[in-house]
Design an enzyme around this catalytic site. Structure first.
Site, short mmCIF file in Angstrom:
data_model
loop_
_atom_site.label_atom_id
_atom_site.label_comp_id
_atom_site.label_asym_id
_atom_site.label_seq_id
_atom_site.Cartn_x
_atom_site.Cartn_y
_atom_site.Cartn_z
N SER A 245 1.11 -1.26 0.07
CA SER A 245 -0.17 0.02 0.17
C SER A 245 0.85 1.24 -0.05
CB SER A 245 -1.08 0.02 1.03
OG SER A 245 -1.90 -0.96 0.75
N ARG A 246 1.34 1.71 1.03
CA ARG A 246 2.23 2.77 1.17
C ARG A 246 3.03 2.61 2.25
NH1 ARG A 246 0.55 3.80 -3.03
NH2 ARG A 246 -0.33 5.60 -3.91
N GLU B 223 11.01 5.85 0.03
CA GLU B 223 11.21 5.58 -1.37
C GLU B 223 11.53 6.53 -2.31
OE1 GLU B 223 7.32 3.40 -1.74
OE2 GLU B 223 7.04 4.70 -3.42
N HIS C 195 7.72 -0.68 -5.80
CA HIS C 195 6.63 0.25 -5.98
C HIS C 195 6.32 -0.29 -7.71
CE1 HIS C 195 3.70 3.40 -4.42
NE2 HIS C 195 3.16 2.80 -5.39
P1 NAI Z 1 -10.07 1.56 -1.33
O1 NAI Z 1 -10.36 3.14 -1.08
O2 NAI Z 1 -10.96 1.03 -2.23
O3 NAI Z 1 -9.90 0.78 0.09
C1 NAI Z 1 -9.36 1.20 1.00
C2 NAI Z 1 -9.80 0.81 2.25
O4 NAI Z 1 -9.10 1.06 3.46
C3 NAI Z 1 -11.21 1.22 2.39
O5 NAI Z 1 -12.24 -0.08 2.88
C4 NAI Z 1 -11.10 2.08 4.11
O6 NAI Z 1 -12.37 1.98 4.63
C5 NAI Z 1 -10.01 1.17 4.46
N1 NAI Z 1 -9.32 1.73 5.71
C6 NAI Z 1 -9.16 3.29 5.92
N2 NAI Z 1 -8.53 3.55 7.14
C7 NAI Z 1 -8.46 2.40 7.59
C8 NAI Z 1 -7.74 1.78 8.75
N3 NAI Z 1 -7.37 2.68 9.70
N4 NAI Z 1 -7.87 0.48 9.06
C9 NAI Z 1 -8.17 -0.55 8.09
N5 NAI Z 1 -8.87 -0.16 7.00
C10 NAI Z 1 -9.01 1.12 6.83
O7 NAI Z 1 -8.57 1.77 -1.89
P2 NAI Z 1 -7.81 0.54 -2.66
O8 NAI Z 1 -7.95 0.67 -4.13
O9 NAI Z 1 -8.01 -0.92 -2.13
O10 NAI Z 1 -6.01 0.69 -2.66
C11 NAI Z 1 -5.56 0.73 -1.05
C12 NAI Z 1 -4.28 1.21 -1.08
O11 NAI Z 1 -3.38 0.64 -1.97
C13 NAI Z 1 -4.13 2.80 -1.84
O12 NAI Z 1 -4.54 3.70 -0.76
C14 NAI Z 1 -2.98 2.67 -2.18
O13 NAI Z 1 -2.16 3.49 -1.25
C15 NAI Z 1 -2.45 1.66 -2.38
N6 NAI Z 1 -1.74 1.11 -4.00
C16 NAI Z 1 -0.90 0.62 -4.01
C17 NAI Z 1 -0.21 0.47 -5.46
C18 NAI Z 1 0.97 -0.11 -5.62
O14 NAI Z 1 1.65 -0.10 -6.65
N7 NAI Z 1 1.68 -0.63 -4.53
C19 NAI Z 1 -1.21 0.57 -6.42
C20 NAI Z 1 -2.55 1.14 -6.04
C21 NAI Z 1 -2.76 1.35 -4.78
#
Ligand code: NAI
Length: 334
Positions: A237-238, A267, A299
């Site tokens: 994620s991050r 990073e 990444h």
């Molecule tokens: P999304 O918005 O669909 O889902 C994120 C989920 O995290 C939501 O259900 C939200 O309620 C939950 N959340 C928020 N705060 C939380 C907490 N404290 N504890 C537990 N859950 C919590 O986002 P999606 O598309 O699933 O992406 C997730 C993350 O993946 C993104 O924010 C991004 O940082 C990362 N990402 C990484 C990529 C990579 O190339 N490595 C590419 C795309 C996304």
């Protein structure tokens, strides 16, 4: 047709290809820059109506002020996360911010599984050994995934696809999310818990939540203490979700079975570039790279043909809305 000039930062050949393909005949004038956007480089946006940025461009208040002074009206993120943009400063400067909220969640979820399977079955080490004509198996013992407990922190788009892939391995699924997807969880057999409970019960913990001020260092010395001895931690994620110092301490103490990271706290300025000819200046990353049970990719979880083409398509539509006076597509405006 009005031509829209767009300054494009941190560009790589694969970006160029995907964005040029997605904008054939659409009068977008791409100005590709290989360097990142930040206060120091913002002057390069002169003459552009929009800037297109990625995860490690630093779009903070001073940078936005400069962009506004140059007449830039839109920051188009070509990614889902937006932690690197100061949204409040953008609003104050009258600059709109859009992103790509959803693109192939399969790209990231599949990479998460690829990392875990590689790390657990020592594929990276075996590959090197065999190429060296060393066919011994010492040190390559992994474990069956079947019957293990996997805890997903964040069950949004990517977390849910990851859960569905894991289900194929016959694992038990736990989840933690402030916005639980109750009926999906019931269908798939995932049990929601608080974070502490999830950490205590999971053999594998995988992070799929955004980076916000509240989630920064979600994994710290205390949470690592709560994890099962020998547990695996996955982060696609991050980077700043994990406090690297605490992670290194837990690894040194032998508390974790394995750690797979596609993202790293510091990073920015390291990932996406070839530093192979220079000494690595980041001591924590250097230390992480010495552990035999740590696997790091730079990444790349998003990097599939499908994801790149969806990212380019949504970003191009966002830019055309700016040119044509809105409204924003698919609720992408932040
Ligand atoms: P999304 O918005 O669909 O889902 C994120 C989920 O995290 C939501 O259900 C939200 O309620 C939950 N959340 C928020 N705060 C939380 C907490 N404290 N504890 C537990 N859950 C919590 O986002 P999606 O598309 O699933 O992406 C997730 C993350 O993946 C993104 O924010 C991004 O940082 C990362 N990402 C990484 C990529 C990579 O190339 N490595 C590419 C795309 C996304």
């Amino acid at each position: 047709m009005t031509i829209l000039p767009v300054s494009f930062y941190d560009s790589k050949p694969y970006d160029r290809q995907a964005f040029e393909e997605a904008s054939v005949g659409l009068a977008l004038d791409w100005r590709f820059h290989e360097f990142r956007l930040g206060e120091e480089t913002a002057g390069s946006a002169k003459g552009a109506a929009a800037v297109c940025v990625f995860v490690n461009d630093r779009v903070d208040a001073p940078c936005l002020k400069m962009l506004a002074g140059l007449g830039v009206r839109l920051v188009a993120l070509r990614c889902a996360g937006f932690n690197n943009v100061d949204l409040r400063a953008a609003a104050a400067e009258g600059i709109a911010v859009v992103r790509v909220p959803a693109y192939s969640p399969y790209a990231v979820a599949e990479h998460t599984l690829a990392l875990l399977l590689t790390l657990n079955r020592r594929i990276h080490r075996a590959y090197n050994r065999v190429r060296d004509l060393n066919f011994s198996l010492g040190g390559l013992v992994g474990f069956d995934l079947r019957g293990k407990t996997v805890g997903l922190v964040g069950t949004g788009r990517i977390g849910r696809v990851t859960a569905e892939l894991f289900r194929g391995f016959g694992v038990r699924l736990l989840g933690h999310d402030p916005h639980p997807e109750v009926s999906w969880a019931a269908d798939i057999g995932l049990e929601y818990l608080d974070l502490e409970g999830l950490l205590e019960r999971s053999d594998i913990v995988s992070l799929h939540l955004p980076l916000t001020p509240e989630t920064r260092y979600l994994v710290n010395a205390r949470s690592l203490e709560r994890m099962k001895p020998g547990a695996y931690l996955l982060n696609t994620s991050r980077g700043k979700l994990i406090e690297t110092k605490a992670l290194i301490a837990a690894l040194k103490a032998g508390r974790l079975g394995g750690v797979a990271l596609d993202v790293y706290e510091e990073e920015e300025g390291i990932f996406f570039e070839d530093h192979s000819g220079q000494p690595l200046q980041d001591d924590e990353l250097s230390r992480l790279l010495t552990f035999p049970n740590v696997l790091i990719t730079a990444h790349q979880a998003f990097l599939t043909r499908e994801a790149l083409s969806q990212i380019a398509g949504t970003t191009v539509r966002n830019l055309l809305r700016l040119r044509d006076g809105g409204p924003w597509v698919e609720g992408t405006s932040l």
